[in-house]
Design an enzyme around this catalytic site. Structure first.
Site, PDB file in Angstrom:
ATOM      1  N   ASP A  37     -13.236   2.029  11.650  1.00 46.46           N
ATOM      2  CA  ASP A  37     -13.736   1.269  10.520  1.00 46.46           C
ATOM      3  C   ASP A  37     -13.675  -0.224  10.810  1.00 46.46           C
ATOM      4  O   ASP A  37     -14.546  -0.985  10.419  1.00 46.46           O
ATOM      5  CB  ASP A  37     -12.896   1.572   9.273  1.00 46.46           C
ATOM      6  CG  ASP A  37     -13.187   2.976   8.752  1.00 46.46           C
ATOM      7  OD1 ASP A  37     -14.077   3.635   9.310  1.00 46.46           O
ATOM      8  OD2 ASP A  37     -12.515   3.398   7.796  1.00 46.46           O
ATOM      9  N   GLU A 121      -6.407  -2.393  -7.117  1.00 49.05           N
ATOM     10  CA  GLU A 121      -6.004  -0.985  -6.959  1.00 49.05           C
ATOM     11  C   GLU A 121      -6.216  -0.606  -5.501  1.00 49.05           C
ATOM     12  O   GLU A 121      -7.027  -1.222  -4.801  1.00 49.05           O
ATOM     13  CB  GLU A 121      -6.836  -0.078  -7.872  1.00 49.05           C
ATOM     14  CG  GLU A 121      -8.311  -0.057  -7.502  1.00 49.05           C
ATOM     15  CD  GLU A 121      -9.218   0.376  -8.648  1.00 49.05           C
ATOM     16  OE1 GLU A 121      -9.116   1.541  -9.040  1.00 49.05           O
ATOM     17  OE2 GLU A 121     -10.010  -0.477  -9.126  1.00 49.05           O
ATOM     18  N   LYS A 123      -7.568   1.359  -2.270  1.00 50.96           N
ATOM     19  CA  LYS A 123      -8.880   1.929  -1.954  1.00 50.96           C
ATOM     20  C   LYS A 123      -8.650   3.185  -1.131  1.00 50.96           C
ATOM     21  O   LYS A 123      -8.263   3.114   0.038  1.00 50.96           O
ATOM     22  CB  LYS A 123      -9.685   0.907  -1.150  1.00 50.96           C
ATOM     23  CG  LYS A 123     -11.096   1.336  -0.821  1.00 50.96           C
ATOM     24  CD  LYS A 123     -11.863   0.137  -0.259  1.00 50.96           C
ATOM     25  CE  LYS A 123     -13.280   0.504   0.112  1.00 50.96           C
ATOM     26  NZ  LYS A 123     -13.357   1.481   1.202  1.00 50.96           N
ATOM     27  N   ARG A 144     -22.799   9.329  -2.929  1.00 49.87           N
ATOM     28  CA  ARG A 144     -23.399   8.009  -2.860  1.00 49.87           C
ATOM     29  C   ARG A 144     -24.754   8.023  -2.145  1.00 49.87           C
ATOM     30  O   ARG A 144     -25.714   7.415  -2.595  1.00 49.87           O
ATOM     31  CB  ARG A 144     -22.465   7.060  -2.109  1.00 49.87           C
ATOM     32  CG  ARG A 144     -23.073   5.682  -1.873  1.00 49.87           C
ATOM     33  CD  ARG A 144     -22.342   4.940  -0.760  1.00 49.87           C
ATOM     34  NE  ARG A 144     -20.960   4.709  -1.096  1.00 49.87           N
ATOM     35  CZ  ARG A 144     -20.548   3.697  -1.842  1.00 49.87           C
ATOM     36  NH1 ARG A 144     -21.424   2.839  -2.313  1.00 49.87           N
ATOM     37  NH2 ARG A 144     -19.278   3.546  -2.101  1.00 49.87           N
ATOM     38  N   GLU A 180     -13.621   8.646  -6.307  1.00 50.03           N
ATOM     39  CA  GLU A 180     -13.537   9.080  -4.921  1.00 50.03           C
ATOM     40  C   GLU A 180     -13.031  10.513  -4.853  1.00 50.03           C
ATOM     41  O   GLU A 180     -12.003  10.843  -5.458  1.00 50.03           O
ATOM     42  CB  GLU A 180     -12.551   8.137  -4.202  1.00 50.03           C
ATOM     43  CG  GLU A 180     -12.763   7.980  -2.739  1.00 50.03           C
ATOM     44  CD  GLU A 180     -13.819   6.959  -2.352  1.00 50.03           C
ATOM     45  OE1 GLU A 180     -14.516   6.423  -3.240  1.00 50.03           O
ATOM     46  OE2 GLU A 180     -13.964   6.712  -1.138  1.00 50.03           O
ATOM     47  N   LYS A 320      -9.095  -5.401   3.224  1.00 53.46           N
ATOM     48  CA  LYS A 320      -8.765  -4.311   4.146  1.00 53.46           C
ATOM     49  C   LYS A 320      -7.395  -4.504   4.788  1.00 53.46           C
ATOM     50  O   LYS A 320      -6.952  -5.629   4.997  1.00 53.46           O
ATOM     51  CB  LYS A 320      -9.834  -4.235   5.252  1.00 53.46           C
ATOM     52  CG  LYS A 320     -11.224  -3.845   4.746  1.00 53.46           C
ATOM     53  CD  LYS A 320     -11.240  -2.419   4.257  1.00 53.46           C
ATOM     54  CE  LYS A 320     -12.644  -1.882   4.033  1.00 53.46           C
ATOM     55  NZ  LYS A 320     -13.301  -1.388   5.207  1.00 53.46           N
TER      56      LYS A 320
END
Ligand code: ZN
Length: 686
Positions: A37, A121, A123, A144, A180, A320
Site C-alpha cells: 500500500d 477513527e 481505518k 465500491r 467496511e 496512514k
C-alpha cells in the site's frame, strides 16, 4: 519537480496512469496486489505532485479522477451508486495533517478564534460497502467498484451478523449506511488453516480474504465465512437528521451498527496527532488490521461547503501508519521463470519477523531493481511489510562492503536458452519459448488455440497429460501423435472415436495457414495481425526467417525491408531475430516445417466496393464476431480501424453504438448497418 521538462512530466504522468490502473485492477478486481500500500500511495502521491506542478498536463484517464477499478468481468450484477463512493486523500506525517487543517480554515474563511472540530477513527483494512435501506428494510448492498458503479452483493451481506436487515421505526425513508466489511486476524488465520487442509486457495491477508469471501456469486459460500462490518459514514439519504458527523454516527450506532471503538471528537491538530499515536500504540494488539486513522470535519454544513476535489472530499483525510520494518541477511538470489518467460529474481532471507509475520522470501522484481539496491548474497538488508501482501526489500545496509556484484543470468535457469531484455524494457525473458519447461504447456495451448492453428479437441487437460507423458515436447510433436494412437487409446477416458477425432483434427492442419502458424509460435510482439502483415509481404515462412536472421546479423537492407511493412516496427524485427537466434527455437521450427506445409500466403483481395477504404465496426454485431468482421473487411481489400477519424470511409454500426456513431455522423461519414455490410460481403463473391 521544477527541473522536469514538460515532455518528461507528460511521459511520467502517462506511465503513472498506466501503473496505477494496473495496480488498481490487481487490488480491487482480483484481490491480488503485487505492491505494498505504501508503494501504491507513493505512486498516487507522485502523480498528484506532478499534476499540481503541470495542471495543463492532467490526463483524461488520470488516476486522480478515478476510484478503485472498473468492474468488467465480475459474475455479480452491477449497481450504480446514487451518491458516488469517494476515496480519501492521504497524509503521511504531522506536517501534512497540519497543512490539511489550515487549508480547511482558509477555505471556510475562519478567523483564528473559531474552532473546527474533527472526528478521528481508525481505518480498518477491509472492503467498502454501501447498504441501502428503504422504509427501514435492507434492499441493496453494493461494493465500491469504481466509485460510481459497484457490484451487487445483497444476498451475500444478508449473512453478515453485524448488518441489520431492518432498522428501527422512525429512520429516514431512504438511507444508505456505508462502512467496511472485514475479517478479524484470528478468523483469517482459522480460515487459511481450513483452506490449507481442504486444499483450497490461501488468502494473502485478511483484507483479501474478506473481499474474496464477500464477492461470491454463490452467497452460501459467503455465509460460511466469518465476515464482520462496521459503519463509517453514509451515502444517499432522504433526510440526514443530525448536524454533525459524530452525532449522526452515534445515531447509526443506535440503529444497530457497530462503529470504530476509537471514534472520537477532537478540537485541533494536537488532538488528532495524540489520538493517532494512541491508536498506533494499540495497533499490534488489535484483533484486526488497520492502515491509518481517518479524520473528518465534524460539522455537516462545513462538509457541504468544502465539497470535493476530483475523487476525494476536502473535508476528510486518511493519516496512514508507516510500514513495519526489520533487518535480516539476504542469503541467496534465485531466479524464477514465469509462464510468459519472464525471469524474476527472488531474495531468500534469513527468516525474520516483520509486523508479526515471519518473512523468508522477498521479490526483487527485475534486473534493474537488483542494480538499484546493489544487493548481493550476504548483504544485510531492510525488509518492509505493510499490513499486506508481499514484503519488500527497501534498503541494502552493506552495499559499500567489497563483494562481487550479483550477475543477472543471461541464460534461462530452466532451459538454458538465452535470456534477453529488449531495448527499453526492464524485464529479462527466456527466448526458449518452445522448449522451456516453464513455458511449454502454455505455449502448446496457445499453438492449438482457436486464433492460432485451431485444432479441435485439445483442452488444457489433454495437453498437460500428454506433456507429462513426454509425448508433447514441442508443437511439432502434435503432428507425430498419430504414431501414438494405441498409447492414447490405453489412457483412461479415451475411446476409439475421441482418439480418431483428435487425430483427424490434427491431420486436417497439415497444410495450415502460414500466418496462423506463425502467430501460434508465440513469438513476442508477433500477434495475429502482425503475423498476417508480415506474410502478406513475405508470403513464405522460410523467407521470413531469412530476412529476420539477416536483419539480426546487421543487414540494414533486410531490416528496412521488414520495417517498411505497414504495422511492423523495430521491436518486431528484434523479437523475430532473437527467436531464430536461439538454437532450440530454430530446431523446433525446422522440425515443425518438416511436418507441415503451409501454402504460399496470399491475401485474396476481392474486387469490392470497399477495397482501399477504411472501415470501423461499432456496437453489437448479431451474426458475427468483431474478429470475423475485421477479417471480412481485410478480405474485401479494406482496412479495419479501431476508431473513427477523418480518414474513416465507412462505419458499420450495430445496436448500442454510441460515441463512434455520433462522431461519424458529425464528420459526415457513411454509416450502414450489419445487414447492409453482409450484402457487400456476399456481393463481392466467395
Ligand atoms: Zn527457459
Amino acid at each position: 519537480m521544477n527541473n522536469l521538462t514538460e515532455a518528461e512530466a507528460a511521459n511520467e504522468l502517462m506511465r503513472l496512469a498506466r501503473q496505477i490502473a494496473h495496480h488498481d485492477k490487481l487490488y480491487h478486481a482480483q484481490d491480488n496486489p503485487e505492491i505494498t500500500d505504501q508503494e501504491y500511495d507513493a505512486l498516487v502521491r507522485r502523480n498528484r505532485e506532478l499534476e499540481e506542478a503541470f495542471p495543463h498536463l492532467i490526463r483524461d484517464d488520470s488516476p486522480s479522477k478515478t476510484v478503485g477499478h472498473e468492474i468488467a468481468a465480475s459474475p455479480l450484477g452491477k449497481v450504480t451508486h446514487e451518491q458516488r463512493m469517494m476515496s480519501l486523500d492521504n497524509a503521511f506525517n504531522r506536517e501534512e495533517v497540519e497543512e490539511w487543517t489550515q487549508r480547511i480554515r482558509r477555505y471556510l474563511n475562519l478567523d483564528d478564534s473559531e474552532q473546527v472540530a474533527i472526528t478521528a477513527e481508525d481505518k480498518i483494512d477491509g472492503l467498502s460497502c454501501s447498504l441501502r435501506y428503504e422504509g427501514g428494510k435492507l434492499v441493496r448492498a453494493a461494493t465500491r467498484g469504481d466509485g460510481q458503479v459497484g457490484e451487487d452483493v445483497t444476498p451475500n451481506v444478508r449473512h453478515i451478523a453485524d448488518i441489520p436487515q431492518e432498522l428501527p421505526v422512525g429512520v429516514p425513508d431512504v438511507f444508505e449506511v456505508r462502512g467496511e466489511v472485514y475479517m478479524s486476524k484470528a478468523d483469517f488465520a482459522a480460515l487459511n488453516a481450513a483452506q490449507e487442509e481442504s486444499g483450497g486457495k490461501l488468502f494473502a491477508n485478511p483484507r483479501n480474504a474478506a473481499a474474496g469471501s464477500l464477492r461470491q456469486k454463490d452467497a452460501s459460500v459467503t455465509a460460511k465465512r466469518p465476515l464482520k462490518f462496521w459503519a463509517y459514514g453514509w451515502g444517499a439519504a432522504s433526510q440526514v437528521p443530525c448536524e454533525t458527523q459524530e452525532v449522526m454516527m452515534r445515531m447509526i450506532e443506535s440503529w444497530g451498527f457497530p462503529l470504530s471503538p476509537f471514534l472520537t471528537l477532537t478540537q485541533d491538530t494536537d488532538g488528532l496527532i495524540a489520538h493517532y499515536e494512541e491508536i498506533g500504540r494499540q495497533r499490534p494488539d488489535l484483533g484486526y488490521d488497520i492502515d491509518g486513522v481517518v479524520y473528518k470535519v465534524d460539522r455537516l454544513d462545513y462538509q457541504q461547503r468544502l465539497g470535493f476535489v476530483a475523487k476525494a472530499p476536502r473535508w476528510a483525510l486518511a493519516h496512514k501508519f508507516p510500514a513495519e520494518r526489520a533487518q535480516t541477511i539476504l542469503e541467496a538470489i534465485d531466479i524464477q521463470v514465469g509462464r510468459t518467460g519472464k525471469l524474476t529474481p527472488v531474495g531468500r532471507l534469513a527468516p525474520v519477523l516483520v509486523g508479526g509475520v515471519t518473512v523468508t522470501n522477498v521479490t526483487l522484481h527485475n534486473r534493474d531493481e537488483i542494480e538499484r539496491l546493489g544487493v548481493r548474497p550476504g548483504d544485510r538488508v531492510v525488509i518492509q511489510r505493510a499490513g499486506d501482501v508481499i514484503p519488500q526489500l527497501v534498503e541494502n545496509l552493506t552495499r559499500d562492503e567489497p563483494r562481487e556484484a550479483f550477475v543477472f543470468p543471461d541464460a534461462c535457469p530452466e532451459c538454458e536458452s538465452e535470456a534477453v531484455a529488449e531495448e527499453g524494457e526492464v524485464d529479462v525473458r527466456c527466448t526458449g519459448g518452445l522448449i522451456c519447461p516453464a513455458q511449454r504447456t502454455q505455449r502448446l495451448e496457445h499453438f492449438v488455440s482457436r486464433k492460432a492453428l485451431d485444432i479441435d479437441g485439445f483442452g488444457s487437460k489433454t495437453i498437460a497429460q500428454f506433456f507429462a507423458l513426454g509425448w508433447l515436447e514441442s508443437p511439432a510433436d502434435i503432428f507425430r501423435l498419430k504414431e501414438r494412437r494405441e498409447d492414447i487409446l490405453a489412457l483412461e477416458g479415451w475411446q476409439e472415436r475421441s482418439v480418431d477425432n483428435l487425430l483427424a483434427a490434427v491431420e486436417n492442419k497439415r497444410e495450415p495457414d502460414a500466418a496462423r502458424l506463425l502467430f501460434g509460435l508465440g513469438i513476442r510482439h508477433v500477434g495475429e495481425v502482425t503475423a498476417r502483415d508480415l506474410l502478406k509481404h513475405v508470403h513464405e515462412l522460410p523467407a521470413l526467417r531469412e530476412l529476420a536472421e539477416q536483419a539480426r546479423g546487421g543487414d540494414e537492407e533486410a531490416a528496412s525491408e521488414l520495417t517498411a511493412i505497414d504495422g511492423i516496427g523495430p521491436s518486431v524485427v528484434e523479437a523475430l531475430g532473437d527467436f531464430f537466434h536461439e538454437p532450440h527455437n530454430a530446431a523446433v521450427w525446422d522440425d515443425l516445417l518438416s511436418l507441415v506445409k503451409p501454402p504460399r500466403y496470399e491475401v485474396e483481395t476481392l474486387d469490392s466496393p470497399v477495397a482501399g477504404k477504411t472501415v470501423v465496426f461499432t456496437g453489437k454485431l448479431e451474426t458475427m464476431s468483431r474478429d470475423e468482421a475485421k477479417a471480412q473487411a481485410e478480405r474485401l481489400g479494406a482496412k479495419a480501424a479501431g476508431s473513427v477519424s477523418a480518414k474513416t470511409d465507412l462505419l458499420v454500426a450495430g445496436p448500442g453504438a454510441g460515441s463512434k456513431l455520433k462522431k461519424a455522423t458529425e464528420l459526415g461519414i457513411e454509416v450502414i448497418d450489419e445487414a447492409a455490410w453482409a450484402e457487400i460481403v456476399t456481393s463481392a463473391g466467395p
